[in-house]
Each structure stands twice: as structure tokens, then as C-alpha cells.
Design a protein around this motif. Structure first.
Motif, PDB file in Angstrom:
ATOM      1  N   THR A  11       0.826  -1.217   0.000  1.00  0.00           N
ATOM      2  CA  THR A  11       0.000   0.000   0.000  1.00  0.00           C
ATOM      3  C   THR A  11       0.858   1.264   0.000  1.00  0.00           C
ATOM      4  O   THR A  11       0.940   1.973   1.016  1.00  0.00           O
ATOM      5  N   THR A  12       1.480   1.537  -1.140  1.00  0.00           N
ATOM      6  CA  THR A  12       2.307   2.753  -1.207  1.00  0.00           C
ATOM      7  C   THR A  12       1.995   3.623  -2.414  1.00  0.00           C
ATOM      8  O   THR A  12       2.704   4.588  -2.664  1.00  0.00           O
ATOM      9  N   ARG A  59      -3.864   7.160   2.625  1.00  0.00           N
ATOM     10  CA  ARG A  59      -4.582   7.349   1.369  1.00  0.00           C
ATOM     11  C   ARG A  59      -4.448   6.121   0.481  1.00  0.00           C
ATOM     12  O   ARG A  59      -5.423   5.672  -0.134  1.00  0.00           O
ATOM     13  N   SER A  60      -3.260   5.559   0.413  1.00  0.00           N
ATOM     14  CA  SER A  60      -3.024   4.420  -0.465  1.00  0.00           C
ATOM     15  C   SER A  60      -3.828   3.198  -0.022  1.00  0.00           C
ATOM     16  O   SER A  60      -4.353   2.452  -0.855  1.00  0.00           O
ATOM     17  N   ILE A  64      -6.318   1.558  -2.729  1.00  0.00           N
ATOM     18  CA  ILE A  64      -6.079   0.197  -3.210  1.00  0.00           C
ATOM     19  C   ILE A  64      -7.224  -0.724  -2.824  1.00  0.00           C
ATOM     20  O   ILE A  64      -7.702  -1.530  -3.639  1.00  0.00           O
ATOM     21  N   ALA A  65      -7.710  -0.599  -1.579  1.00  0.00           N
ATOM     22  CA  ALA A  65      -8.843  -1.440  -1.171  1.00  0.00           C
ATOM     23  C   ALA A  65     -10.060  -1.144  -2.033  1.00  0.00           C
ATOM     24  O   ALA A  65     -10.748  -2.064  -2.512  1.00  0.00           O
ATOM     25  N   LEU A 299     -17.213   4.219  -3.486  1.00  0.00           N
ATOM     26  CA  LEU A 299     -16.499   3.715  -2.306  1.00  0.00           C
ATOM     27  C   LEU A 299     -15.599   4.781  -1.696  1.00  0.00           C
ATOM     28  O   LEU A 299     -15.500   4.908  -0.468  1.00  0.00           O
ATOM     29  N   MET A 300     -14.927   5.557  -2.540  1.00  0.00           N
ATOM     30  CA  MET A 300     -14.064   6.619  -2.031  1.00  0.00           C
ATOM     31  C   MET A 300     -14.873   7.686  -1.298  1.00  0.00           C
ATOM     32  O   MET A 300     -14.388   8.329  -0.361  1.00  0.00           O
ATOM     33  N   ALA A 301     -16.114   7.877  -1.732  1.00  0.00           N
ATOM     34  CA  ALA A 301     -16.984   8.848  -1.060  1.00  0.00           C
ATOM     35  C   ALA A 301     -17.545   8.291   0.244  1.00  0.00           C
ATOM     36  O   ALA A 301     -18.016   9.059   1.096  1.00  0.00           O
ATOM     37  N   HIS A 302     -17.490   6.971   0.405  1.00  0.00           N
ATOM     38  CA  HIS A 302     -18.006   6.325   1.627  1.00  0.00           C
ATOM     39  C   HIS A 302     -16.961   5.341   2.153  1.00  0.00           C
ATOM     40  O   HIS A 302     -17.146   4.118   2.074  1.00  0.00           O
TER      41      HIS A 302
END
Length: 436
Positions: A11-12, A59-60, A64-65, A299-302
Motif C-alpha cells: 500500500t504505497t 490514502r493508499s 487500493i482497497a 467507495l471513495m466517497a463512503h
């Protein structure tokens, strides 16, 4: 037999088109195979080795998830979790560290590359090398062995680490298994046929080369702009073009059907302009990526939805890890302190008329060592002569206790005053019987 397959994702960074084609898409497809139990984890402890920017790590992990979930990873079929949510990983790392040879770690490729670079630069050989970098093959072994994975898909540069995990597992089994195989020996699965996308400049697509095409970031506009920068030859519209060896065609083909591939090649040979070929490629890629991007943005919004999925994955993962760790703790001796049953004490033979056994006593006087045999009423039955060494006195006591009257002829003793031979023999026979 169900095969466990384990995949770690560092996760980078932010996933790009090459990550999707080369890793994400084939891994998700493989997870849908029958007879496969898949474990996918965010290797966020590993990320700390190469990145000291907390905000970037945070953030990463989310990006990634969300990417894997948006790309179709089915969390009902797979176990999807964060490495840092599994405390058993670090506990097992320590158990494995205690059986791993330092010499083996000295030969790890990443460590060797770092020391070679230091040496070439005239630096101290271990300059700026952390223990995280040095021992991360052990952490990787713990990731794999904690779930007794049978198969670990890796690039060829990671094969050595799987071999190290096998070596450590074999040593642990040998030391603590007592005939049991506590760990499955994992097998590296080198994916030779996985597609490697070229980047904008023709080299392998990599953030290191700054030649990537974004997967979701920036939306359709960013995708179109990136594809427009792909290097092509200088042939004009109407001129025949060779599709073989073209980065653009390779990227197009990663998303195209057999018919679409054949059509683009035929059109390029017939003089299709590179600009038109790029527009066609953008439309094709967007048809695949666009629906996933919509899920990604949701997903990024939640992020709480991503968090929920990962925590559920951690619960599933720990349901597997905890029983194994209990077994491993027991194997190495880290056990609960409970009462342990002991063999019952040997019962002395019944004593005639309730009388106590005769007793030998040893003592020292005027620099010499003596022993005597006394009855229950303290009468002296046998008295030794003075001996030069205590161990000689002890040796005679032992012989008389085990051989009885048979040793009297050689023993440096005499009977006590008023004691007859029968009483001495009876006393010695009682002691011999007590030893039985």
C-alpha cells in the motif's frame, strides 16, 4: 482438496492500468475458480519499510482497497483484510525470527542490493538500512505461514522469499512439530503469462518511470490525455503502419476481443491514423473501466464501507489464525500455567508391627568420614571404620542398601554392642525391600 492461495498488495501508491491488467484482473479471476480458498491482504506493515509518509500510507490503503472492490473482488468468496488488523502476524513473525539464521537474511536480495549500492557509493555497508528492510522476508513468511497457504502467486523477483518461507517452516516443524507438520510448505507460483503493459514511453508501465496511465484517477479526461501521449511512429494518416511492437496496440489488446484485435491491425495496415487508433483505444478501455470507476468513486466517497469490508475480512482471517497460533504457542512452550498431574509417590512396603525402617547416617569426625546403621530406637546396629573420602562412605551405604547382607563380608563395619548378626541382616533386608 481445497488449495489456499494468498496474495499481498503493498500500500504505497495509486493503482494504474498496468496494475489492473497485470495483477488485479487475473487475481480476481483466479479467486473465482472452484477448489480455491483465496486470501487477499493489504500489506500495510510492508509499506512502512519503504514509506515514512503517514498520509500517503493512509490514502493508499483506501485507494487500493477501493480499487480491488470496485474491480469485482467478491468478499463473500475471498478473505480480504489488512495485515495490520491481524495481531497474530507480528506474533508469528517473532516466533519465526527466533529460528531464522542471520546468514540466511544476509543473502536476501533486497538487503544485498542495498548493501551493494552502499559499497559502490563508498558508504558504510549498512548505511540507511533499517531492520524492517533487513528482516522483512520473515514478516512475509509469517503472512504466508499464518494461513498455511499452499500457493503464493509472485513475480520472479519474489521467488527467493517464498523459498526462505519454506526453509523457516521446515526448521520450525523440525524443532517443535514432534512429528506433526505445523506449517504447510508454500509453493511460489510464478505467473509467466501475466500481461505486462508498456507505459507511455514504451518501457514497462511503472510509477518509477512516470509513464503510467491512470486506472480511475482523473476520470475519462485523464485517461484520454494519457493515451494521447503514448509514443508512436511518425507515419502519417493513409500510410501503412506496423502494429507489431506498438505500445498502443499492446495496451488496446489487453482489453480487446479477438475480433477487435484483428480489426485494429487490419485498419492500421490500411493506413488508419494513429490519432484514430488512440481514440478507438480510449473508447474500448473506457467501456471496461468506466463502470468500475463509478463503483470506485462511490467507495471513495463512503470509506466506512471499505472499512466494514476489511474488518469483516479480518474477522474471517483471525478465525483461521487464532487456532493455529494457540497450537504454535503450545508447541514452543508458551503454555498456560495449570496444575500438572504427577506420578504417585512410591509406597514403602508395609512395616512389620508399624515400626519405622532402620536408617543409615553419615558424618565426619577428626577429618575422617563415618557411617552407621541405626534401628528405630536409635541403637547402633552397624558402625563403620573411619574412611578417607566421603564418597567412599557413601558408596558403602549404597551397596548395603541395595545388596543387603551380601555386602557385609567386604564392608569396613562392625556390629554394635549387644547386636547379633540376625538383627543386622533383618534390618538390611528391610532396606533392600524398600528400594524395590
Amino acid at each position: 482438496m481445497t488449495q489456499r492461495v494468498l496474495t499481498g498488495i503493498t500500500t504505497t501508491g495509486t493503482p494504474h492500468l498496468g496494475n489492473y491488467v497485470g495483477a488485479i484482473r487475473p487475481a480476481i479471476a483466479a479467486s473465482r475458480e472452484s477448489g480455491v480458498e483465496s486470501f487477499f491482504f493489504l500489506a500495510d506493515y510492508h509499506a512502512l519499510i519503504k514509506c515514512d509518509e503517514p498520509d500517503r500510507i493512509e490514502r493508499s490503503r483506501l485507494e487500493i482497497a477501493a480499487t480491488w472492490l470496485a474491480a469485482g473482488l467478491d468478499t463473500q468468496r475471498v478473505t480480504f483484510y489488512r495485515q495490520s488488523d491481524i495481531p497474530e502476524t507480528t506474533e508469528l513473525t517473532w516466533l519465526l525470527t527466533c529460528v531464522t539464521a542471520k546468514g540466511q537474511m544476509n543473502r536476501a536480495h533486497a538487503y544485498k542490493a542495498a548493501t551493494d549500492a552502499n559499497e559502490a557509493a563508498g558508504e558504510d555497508i549498512d548505511a540507511n538500512i533499517s531492520m524492517g528492510l533487513y528482516s522483512y522476508p520473515i514478516l512475509m513468511a509469517a503472512d504466508i505461514l499464518l494461513f498455511n497457504a499452499h500457493r503464493v502467486p509472485v513475480g520472479r523477483d519474489q521467488v527467493q522469499h517464498i523459498e526462505m518461507a519454506r526453509d523457516v517452516a521446515q526448521r520450525f516443524n523440525h524443532l517443535f512439530g514432534r512429528g506433526r507438520e505445523l506449517f504447510v510448505l508454500p509453493r511460489a507460483e510464478v505467473e509467466e503469462d501475466v500481461a505486462t503493459l508498456p507505459g507511455l514511453d514504451g518501457r514497462k508501465m511503472s510509477k518509477s518511470y512516470d509513464n503510467t496511465i491512470p486506472l480511475f484517477e482523473g476520470g475519462p479526461k485523464a485517461l484520454k490525455e494519457a493515451v494521447a501521449r503514448i509514443v508512436t511512429d511518425s507515419r502519417l494518416p493513409g500510410e501503412a503502419k506496423d502494429p507489431d511492437g506498438s505500445s498502443l496496440v499492446t495496451i488496446h489488446d489487453a482489453f480487446a476481443s479477438t475480433e477487435q484485435r484483428a480489426a485494429l491491425r487490419a485498419d492500421l495496415r490500411a493506413g488508419l491514423a494513429w490519432g484514430e487508433a488512440k481514440a478507438r483505444s480510449v473508447a474500448l478501455i473506457e467501456s471496461h473501466v468506466g463502470p468500475m470507476r463509478a463503483r470506485y468513486e462511490e467507495l471513495m466517497a463512503h470509506p466506512e464501507r471499505v472499512e466494514e469490508a476489511l474488518l469483516e475480512g479480518a474477522r474471517k482471517a483471525r478465525a483461521v489464525a487464532l487456532p493455529l497460533m494457540r497450537e504454535l504457542r503450545d508447541a514452543v512452550g508458551l503454555r498456560a500455567m495449570v496444575a500438572v498431574s504427577r506420578p504417585a509417590a512410591k509406597q514403602a512396603p508395609a512395616r512389620a508391627a508399624g515400626k519405622a525402617l532402620p536408617e543409615f547416617k553419615q558424618y565426619r569426625e577428626n577429618g575422617l568420614f563415618f557411617f552407621k546403621l541405626t534401628a528405630a530406637d536409635d541403637r547402633v546396629l552397624l558402625q563403620s571404620a573411619g574412611l578417607a573420602e566421603g564418597r567412599e562412605a557413601g558408596g558403602w551405604v549404597k551397596r548395603l542398601k541395595t545388596e543387603g547382607a551380601a555386602a557385609l563380608a567386604e564392608a569396613p563395619v562392625q556390629r554394635g554392642e549387644g547386636v547379633d548378626a540376625a538383627e543386622v541382616e533383618a534390618a538390611l533386608s528391610a532396606l533392600v525391600a524398600a528400594q524395590a
